[in-house]
Design an enzyme around this catalytic site. Structure first.
Site, mmCIF file in Angstrom:
data_model
loop_
_atom_site.group_PDB
_atom_site.id
_atom_site.type_symbol
_atom_site.label_atom_id
_atom_site.label_comp_id
_atom_site.label_asym_id
_atom_site.label_seq_id
_atom_site.Cartn_x
_atom_site.Cartn_y
_atom_site.Cartn_z
ATOM 1 C CG ASN A 13 -1.721 1.253 1.377
ATOM 2 O OD1 ASN A 13 -1.763 2.074 0.461
ATOM 3 N ND2 ASN A 13 -2.366 1.418 2.524
ATOM 4 C CD1 TRP A 14 3.958 1.368 -2.779
ATOM 5 C CD2 TRP A 14 3.600 2.311 -4.788
ATOM 6 N NE1 TRP A 14 4.763 0.734 -3.693
ATOM 7 C CE2 TRP A 14 4.563 1.295 -4.932
ATOM 8 C CE3 TRP A 14 3.209 3.035 -5.914
ATOM 9 C CZ2 TRP A 14 5.148 0.991 -6.164
ATOM 10 C CZ3 TRP A 14 3.793 2.729 -7.140
ATOM 11 C CH2 TRP A 14 4.754 1.722 -7.261
ATOM 12 C CE LYS A 15 -0.143 3.234 4.806
ATOM 13 N NZ LYS A 15 -0.021 3.348 6.246
ATOM 14 C CG HIS A 98 -5.765 2.087 5.209
ATOM 15 N ND1 HIS A 98 -5.318 2.975 6.157
ATOM 16 C CD2 HIS A 98 -4.769 1.188 5.028
ATOM 17 C CE1 HIS A 98 -4.094 2.622 6.531
ATOM 18 N NE2 HIS A 98 -3.739 1.541 5.860
ATOM 19 C CD GLU A 100 -2.854 5.561 6.713
ATOM 20 O OE1 GLU A 100 -2.878 5.601 5.474
ATOM 21 O OE2 GLU A 100 -1.927 5.029 7.360
ATOM 22 C CD GLU A 170 -3.433 -2.338 7.233
ATOM 23 O OE1 GLU A 170 -2.348 -2.635 6.739
ATOM 24 O OE2 GLU A 170 -3.990 -1.261 7.039
ATOM 25 N N GLY A 176 2.676 2.209 10.826
ATOM 26 C CA GLY A 176 3.667 3.282 10.694
ATOM 27 C C GLY A 176 4.395 3.603 11.988
ATOM 28 C CB SER A 216 5.363 -2.070 11.958
ATOM 29 O OG SER A 216 4.970 -0.744 12.281
ATOM 30 N N GLY A 237 2.906 -1.170 4.266
ATOM 31 C CA GLY A 237 2.969 0.262 3.979
ATOM 32 C C GLY A 237 4.400 0.692 3.683
ATOM 33 N N GLY A 238 5.068 1.264 4.686
ATOM 34 C CA GLY A 238 6.405 1.847 4.515
ATOM 35 C C GLY A 238 7.391 0.951 3.773
HETATM 36 P P1 13P Z 1 3.113 0.306 7.696
HETATM 37 O O1 13P Z 1 3.595 -0.979 7.068
HETATM 38 O O2 13P Z 1 3.882 1.513 7.227
HETATM 39 O O3 13P Z 1 3.019 0.193 9.179
HETATM 40 O O4 13P Z 1 1.624 0.565 7.162
HETATM 41 C C1 13P Z 1 0.691 -0.469 7.234
HETATM 42 C C2 13P Z 1 -0.492 -0.087 6.456
HETATM 43 O O5 13P Z 1 -1.230 0.818 6.824
HETATM 44 C C3 13P Z 1 -0.765 -0.825 5.211
HETATM 45 O O6 13P Z 1 -2.041 -0.542 4.725
#
Ligand code: 13P
Length: 254
Positions: A13-15, A98, A100, A170, A176, A216, A237-238
């Site tokens: 997930n590149w956000k 998600h 967010e 999640e 994050g 994470s 994510g990251g």
């Molecule tokens: P991180 O891997 O950066 O913690 O993010 C997880 C995430 O929100 C994937 O959708």
């Protein structure tokens, strides 16, 4: 029926990151690193990158997803994108709900459900996110929160629809933050989600549905997480923003 014959799915997930030229370059480097994997590789990219990414993944084993969708088919909804629009350029997956989006964009269990149904109608596969906050975890509400979110997201779906849906567990406190849920805790939560699906749709559907962990995930913790009975992969994510770390997670079993 043999248990746990499910495939492993690693979704990035590149956000709100990566410009089109960066997406193209990323995919051209990732392609070689993941070409021999049996695991399913998905990149969920910003809208602006979708078309470029879809061209770049042709003749690769990489799948492309979006990060959001609206539930109406068309009409006066300035700024929104419909499932039909995503489907017509060959997008296969879409992240829905998600945390967010729930937190910053007023996404609710009801809109999540509408988006899931609208996507499945166009044969776009939803990746539905559920997860508890730190406060909910500390007050012992995790099971209730995640099973309720799951039930509401899947409301009115058939068993076949649920088989075409991926769930991503999640925990919000792990996103994050570098704080990964322990493999055991993540597995227990995912078992609860699978248990709810069993209650609603029966054992066969529950055994087939892919449930990911997110929060994470890094090359260092992927193998342990993915060795658990009920964790079918990750939403990353990251660590999905670098070819090196993402490909190591995809190739956790090499
Ligand atoms: P991180 O891997 O950066 O913690 O993010 C997880 C995430 O929100 C994937 O959708």
């Amino acid at each position: 029926m043999p248990k746990n014959m499910r495939r492993k799915v690693i979704a990035g997930n590149w956000k709100m990151n990566m410009l089109p030229n960066e997406a193209i370059e990323f995919i051209s480097r990732l392609e070689n690193e993941v070409k021999d994997t049996k695991n399913e590789v998905i990149l969920c990219v910003p809208y602006i990158d979708l078309f470029y990414s879809l061209l770049a993944v042709q003749k690769t084993n990489i799948h492309v997803g979006a990060q959001n969708v609206f539930y109406e088919e068309s009409g006066a909804y300035t700024g929104e994108i419909s499932p039909k629009m995503l489907k017509c350029i060959n997008v296969e997956y879409v992240i829905i709900g998600h945390s967010e989006r729930r937190q910053y964009f007023a996404e609710t269990d009801e809109t999540v459900n509408l988006k899931v149904k609208a996507s499945l109608k166009e044969e776009l596969k939803p990746i539905v996110c559920v997860g508890e906050s730190l406060e909910q975890k500390e007050t012992g509400k995790t099971e209730n929160v995640i099973t309720t979110q799951t039930e509401k997201a899947l409301k009115d779906l058939t068993g076949e629809d649920v088989r075409n849906t991926i769930i991503a567990y999640e925990p919000i406190w792990a996103i994050g933050t570098g704080k990964v849920a322990s493999a055991n805790d993540a597995n227990e939560s995912i078992k609860k989600i699978r248990g709810k699906i069993k209650e609603l749709y029966g054992e066969d559907v529950a055994e087939d549905v892919i449930i990911l962990y997110g929060g994470s995930v890094k090359p260092e913790n992927a193998k342990e997480l993915f060795s658990m009975s009920d964790i079918d992969g990750a939403l990353v994510g990251g660590a999905s923003l670098k070819v090196d770390s993402f490909s190591k997670i995809v190739n956790f079993d090499k």
